[in-house]
Structure formats: structure tokens, C-alpha cells
Write an enzyme that holds these catalytic residues in place. Structure first.
Site, mmCIF file in Angstrom:
data_model
loop_
_atom_site.group_PDB
_atom_site.id
_atom_site.type_symbol
_atom_site.label_atom_id
_atom_site.label_comp_id
_atom_site.label_asym_id
_atom_site.label_seq_id
_atom_site.Cartn_x
_atom_site.Cartn_y
_atom_site.Cartn_z
ATOM 1 C CB CYS A 104 -0.925 0.037 1.219
ATOM 2 S SG CYS A 104 -1.817 -1.497 1.547
ATOM 3 C CB CYS A 107 -0.627 3.762 -4.087
ATOM 4 S SG CYS A 107 -1.825 4.707 -5.048
ATOM 5 C CG HIS A 108 -2.880 4.555 -0.168
ATOM 6 N ND1 HIS A 108 -3.934 5.306 -0.628
ATOM 7 C CD2 HIS A 108 -3.131 3.283 -0.571
ATOM 8 C CE1 HIS A 108 -4.794 4.528 -1.266
ATOM 9 N NE2 HIS A 108 -4.316 3.298 -1.258
ATOM 10 C CG MET A 145 -8.947 -0.221 -3.170
ATOM 11 S SD MET A 145 -7.387 0.127 -2.341
ATOM 12 C CE MET A 145 -7.634 -0.853 -0.852
ATOM 13 C CG HIS A 384 8.558 7.999 -13.057
ATOM 14 N ND1 HIS A 384 8.783 7.450 -11.816
ATOM 15 C CD2 HIS A 384 8.857 7.027 -13.954
ATOM 16 C CE1 HIS A 384 9.182 6.196 -11.947
ATOM 17 N NE2 HIS A 384 9.249 5.922 -13.238
ATOM 18 C CG HIS A 426 7.244 4.496 -17.755
ATOM 19 N ND1 HIS A 426 8.459 3.966 -18.090
ATOM 20 C CD2 HIS A 426 7.130 4.344 -16.416
ATOM 21 C CE1 HIS A 426 9.060 3.498 -17.003
ATOM 22 N NE2 HIS A 426 8.276 3.720 -15.964
#
Length: 600
Positions: A104, A107-108, A145, A384, A426
Site C-alpha cells: 500500500c 501509492c498511499h 483500488m 518520474h 513512461h
């Protein structure tokens, strides 16, 4: 096809399929969440109102791949209990912490403050309540999610444990400062004891540094003989290899923050110094400006959020700078903005440091480390990776979750443009070539779509095309990680290793630069490898020094056979296959000369 790709990439830890770009795949999740309509309904009986069994749907669980996150094994203290909040035993806390950091945190956020996913801080989770958290973790959402419970990835008891964990205050991993760095710093062979000239007959300029992701090693492979010169232990899942300005020293950095300095002049190239600069990291670079060749190295960490400047031939840590600060658009404080790509300017003694969550590009002048000067360029969130244009003056960096490419003038140290692209660019370092109609362009492929965007990069002779998408090609599909060409080539290569269709993931598309409108040819690299088991993800085209060959990794599971396939660039025919038991999960490949000279 695009919908399938977006669903595949929604899972948080798909990002960890790629040691080459950790957290890069999280970007799509943020975009999907912005478009999602299933916003949480406040209150403890939310689950009943939201009908999760009807609303929350994602891809099957077997498409989800867990992220290896080094923080899962770092000792952290359990926060104190709060009234009305379920208290966890020490064993429950350790288990939940491990699950969170592995699946997790990418992402969080480590501190749950929101990174490319939504915030999960206690003020929010306690308002939502246990029932909602349990059901959301169980069923997932169409906004990205994963359906942890219904997919079978987490049993019911673990789902409930994670719901309780999110109601508690988040634990904070330890900081990692100068004291901790110096405790890990080792000079194995001091500079004065190293060779004064090259002591081997290796053609170092055509040597490849190949990441062996899951063994924590790199393989040095001779580009002429295709033989493995040596396999060296490194940090886990080396993300990139960089070459000093002289071409003598190879720097590699693992996801665990460990840097190896490898002397390529030794009779048998080996590590001469090492250091850990954090608990999780991805970027390293060396000074390239005239007069500073090989003098400094710099590395950036994901945790703690910081970068460190080191001595270039010993890795002695010299200057640490935090990247914590305000987000460019909201002006809110972010506690853990991670350091993404770092490049070295050819026009001044500066490093260009990209800070993911705040959207800042920090131009760090290393001429005077005591009075360090940093120019902050406000670009766009979720920076990125990227690379230079063909002149080396303009740095092109993907803000992937915002579907933009930022353009920075490294001579004037200013933002030139934010270019809109397709879904989740990307580029790796991108690909430069002369377009038959629009002149010099830099190109990127995309994770979330089949598009290949060509951006004009010549503001002097082609001002009308500069910093605009001049053409968009259609490739095989989404799931691309890298695009590549070479000044001596007329081919443009695009991989698709994360496409959900196995045949596309195991092949590459190649365009004729002189005739882009005729579309692409598909080459079955996975089939050419002779490997019949596994997914056979084909990743990262990389040229040899002369631009006559293109090398591809056929990336399989750790317990399955992998390979490197070499293609003749002119004929597009198979030239050689490297198979060896030592080639375990090969991913990134970095040709010494091309990396040293920023040829791409």
C-alpha cells in the site's frame, strides 16, 4: 484494449514488477481516481449504502503482483492507543505494518498522507469507519483500488486487520542521516591503491551493466563476445546504472538504498566502495561539467525523502538535503516527496533533481557544497523519469499521473513548457531523432495507452513545433516502459512488457523513422529467445556503442529461465541469444558508452 490496460495497472504494487521504475505504475491509479465516481460515503454504515458488491470491481487478483518494499522489515514503534480505536497486539501490528509497506505504501505514502493515491490519515479513516474500510479493502473500486478480499490476496482476517490498522495512527520509519550513512560507508580499495591505467583487455565502452533484479546483483556483459565478464553483488533490485564522466567508474543503486562503486579499470572489475543513502531509493548520478569530472556523485532516496552528495571516487557522504516541502499547485505541505530521476547538466556544475510528489525540479549547484545553491523550478506533480534532448540542453521529464512532460532549459535553469501527452507517459530516458517533417524530436511511449508522442525540441530552427506534440503514433498497445533509438539507426523501438496480452508483452514494435506513417513491424522477441515457460516480458531496448545492435531482456519469474536477445538493428533479424543460469530476472541494461555520453 486501453480499458484493460488501465485496469491491469490499477493495482498498487504492479509498480514493483519494475525495479527499473519503482512506483511508476502508480501513476495510472491517481488518474483513475480523479475520474472515479465512487467517492466514500461518510459514516460507519457506509458499506450498506455503497453496495460494494455491485460497485467495486477490478481485475482478477491473479493479475496483481506484490511490491517488495524494504520498509516492511524496518523496525518501527507502534503508536500509542487512542480511545475508541481498536488496539492491536504487537504481533498484529507487525503483520499489518508489513502488509501495508509491501502492498500500500507505494501509492498511499509511508505516512499515509497520500502520494499518488488518496490520503489514509486517521482523521479521514476514523470518519469513514471500520465497516467502510473493511468493505473497500475487500471489494476494491473501479477507480484503481485492488479487490484484496474477493481476489483472495488477503484472507478475511487480514482484511479486517488492515481496516483496524488504518484506524490507528501510522508508524513512522526511522530517519537516515549522516551518522547512519557513515556507519554503512566502506572504502574497500582506496583510490591511491587502484590502478593508474586500465588493467584488462575488456572493451569497456561496449560493456553492458545488466540488472539481475531478484538476486541483488548486476552482470557485466561484453558487448562484443556476449560473454558474462562477472556477476557482482549489489543492493536489491538495482534500478539504474550510471557511468562517471571519465568512463572509469560504474555506479549502481538498489531499491534498498545501497550504492556500489565499481572500478572498470581493474583486472577484474569489482566494487571499490559502497554506502547506503536511505532505506529505499532509486536514483544515482555523477558530475559531468568540465572541471568536475568524476568529482561528485549524487543519490536520491524515497525514504527518508532526501538526496545526498558524495565524493565521486570513495562515496563518502558529504551533504544531505531534505526534499520535504510544499506541493506546487495546492501549496500544501507534503511530508515525504520522493526523489525520482536525477541527471547531470553539461552546461553548468549542477544536478537536476526531480521531486515526485511536490512537482519541483531542484537545480542543485555543486560548485560550493558549504553554501549550496538550489533553484526550485515549479513544474507538475508526480515527476518520474526522463532524459535530455539531442543537444543535451533541454531536460524532458514525465509527470506521469498528470499526463504531461515538463521541459527544463538546463542552461538558463527555467521551465520552458508542460506538454500534454497521452495517458501515463513512461519514457525511460526517451528517444531522440530527426523527424522527416518536423525536425528534431524527443519521444515517449505510455503505460496507459498505445500512443507514442513525438515532441519537437528545436526552438531555433523549428519554433512552431518546439515543445508541442507534433505527431502521435499508434503502437501495439499500452503497458510500455521504454522507447529507444540511436543516432546511427533509422529504427524506433517500443516495448510493451506490462500489456495484459501475453503475446504483446513478449514482443516489440519497431518503426521506420523515415516512414513513420506506414506503422510498425512486430518482432517476436520472446519466441526468438527459445523460452517456452512463463510470461516472457520483453523489456528495455538498449543499443550497443555503435548503434548496430539492440539488446532486449526477456524477463521471467525468478524460478524460470530468462534471457537477453540481441537483434541486428539494420536487418531486424535475430543475431544472438544469451542464456545462462546466472541471468536471473534481467531487466535494465546500460551500455557504458551510451550511458556515459547520454546517447538515446
Amino acid at each position: 484494449m486501453q480499458t484493460m490496460v488501465r485496469q491491469l495497472m490499477a493495482g498498487v504494487a504492479i509498480t514493483a514488477l519494475v525495479a527499473l521504475g519503482p512506483s511508476s505504475l502508480m501513476a495510472q491509479q491517481q488518474q483513475d481516481r480523479q475520474n472515479s465516481v465512487d467517492e466514500p460515503v461518510k459514516g460507519s454504515n457506509t458499506a450498506e449504502k455503497s453496495k460494494p458488491e455491485d460497485v467495486h470491481r477490478t481485475q482478477p487478483g491473479d493479475q496483481y503482483q506484490p511490491e517488495h518494499n524494504i520498509l516492511s522489515d524496518i523496525p518501527t514503534e507502534q503508536p500509542g492507543a487512542k480511545p475508541g480505536v481498536p488496539q492491536l497486539s504487537q504481533a498484529e501490528f507487525e503483520k499489518a505494518k508489513k502488509i501495508y509497506f509491501e502492498r500500500c505504501a507505494g501509492c498511499h505514502g509511508v505516512l499515509r498522507g497520500g502520494a499518488t493515491g488518496k490520503a489514509l490519515t486517521p482523521d479521514l479513516t476514523r470518519e469513514l469507519g471500520f465497516d467502510y474500510l473493511r468493505d473497500f479493502i475487500t471489494y476494491g473500486s473501479p477507480g484503481g483500488m485492488p479487490n484484496w478480499g474477493t481476489s483472495g490476496d488477503l484472507p478475511k482476517e487480514d482484511v479486517e486487520l488492515m481496516a483496524k490498522y488504518l484506524l490507528n495512527d501510522p508508524p513512522t520509519p526511522p530517519e537516515f542521516g549522516m551518522k547512519e550513512m557513515r556507519e554503512t560507508w566502506k572504502v574497500i580499495i582506496p583510490p591511491e591503491q587502484r590502478p593508474t591505467r586500465k588493467m584488462n583487455d575488456i572493451n569497456v565502452e561496449n560493456l553492458f551493466s545488466v540488472t539481475l533484479r531478484d538476486t541483488g546483483e548486476i552482470a557485466l556483459i561484453d558487448g562484443g563476445s556476449y560473454k558474462i565478464v562477472s556477476v557482482l553483488p549489489t543492493g536489491y533490485a538495482v534500478h539504474i546504472s550510471r557511468i562517471s564522466a571519465s568512463g572509469r567508474y560504474l555506479f549502481v543503486i538498489g531499491r534498498d538504498g545501497k550504492i556500489n562503486l565499481i572500478d572498470l579499470w581493474m583486472e577484474k572489475p569489482d566494487t571499490v566502495a559502497e554506502v547506503k543513502i536511505g532505506l529505499e531509493a532509486r536514483s544515482v548520478e555523477t558530475s559531468k561539467f568540465k572541471g568536475f569530472e568524476d568529482k561528485y556523485a549524487i543519490a536520491g532516496a524515497y525514504w527518508p525523502p532526501q538526496f545526498v552528495i558524495m565524493n565521486g571516487d570513495t562515496l563518502e557522504p558529504m551533504k544531505i538535503t531534505s526534499t520535504r516541502g510544499m506541493i506546487v499547485d495546492t501549496q500544501d505541505y507534503h511530508p515525504e516527496p520522493r526523489v525520482a530521476a536525477i541527471v547531470a547538466s553539461h552546461f553548468s556544475p549542477t544536478f537536476i533533481v526531480n521531486v515526485k510528489e511536490t512537482g519541483k525540479i531542484m537545480v542543485v549547484n555543486y560548485d560550493d557544497l558549504t553554501n549550496l545553491k538550489i533553484t526550485n523550478i515549479e513544474a507538475e506533480r508526480f515527476l518520474h523519469d526522463g532524459g535530455f534532448d539531442r543537444t543535451g540542453r533541454y531536460f524532458m521529464v514525465a509527470a506521469n499521473a498528470r499526463n504531461k512532460v515538463g521541459v527544463v532549459d538546463t542552461k538558463e535553469n527555467k521551465l520552458m513548457a508542460l506538454v500534454e501527452t497521452s495517458t501515463t507517459p513512461h519514457p525511460g530516458r526517451g528517444a531522440n531523432f530527426i523527424h522527416p517533417k518536423f525536425g528534431p524530436v524527443w519521444s515517449t511511449s505510455h503505460l496507459g495507452s498505445e500512443a507514442i508522442s513525438l515532441i519537437g525540441t528545436d526552438p531555433e530552427k523549428h519554433p512552431d513545433q518546439a515543445w508541442k506534440v507534433v505527431q502521435e503514433l499508434e503502437g501495439q498497445g499500452g503497458g510500455s516502459l521504454f522507447i529507444k533509438t540511436h543516432p546511427n539507426s533509422k529504427n524506433l523501438w517500443v516495448d510493451t512488457p506490462l500489456n495484459p496480452e501475453a503475446e504483446i508483452a513478449a514482443s516489440v514494435a519497431v518503426f521506420d523513422i523515415d516512414n513513420l506513417d506506414k506503422g510498425y513491424e512486430v518482432l517476436p522477441i520472446g519466441e526468438w529467445s527459445g523460452i517456452t515457460e512463463g510470461t516472457r516480458r520483453v523489456v528495455q531496448p538498449e543499443y550497443n556503442k555503435d548503434g548496430t545492435e539492440v539488446w532486449f531482456s526477456v524477463w521471467n519469474a525468478k524460478d524460470q529461465q530468462s534471457a537477453i536477445v540481441i537483434v541486428d538493428d539494420k536487418t531486424r533479424k535475430l543475431k544472438h541469444v544469451i542464456k545462462d543460469p546466472k541471468l536471473v530476472t534481467p531487466t535494465g541494461k546500460f551500455n557504458v558508452y551510451n550511458t556515459q555520453k547520454d546517447v538515446y
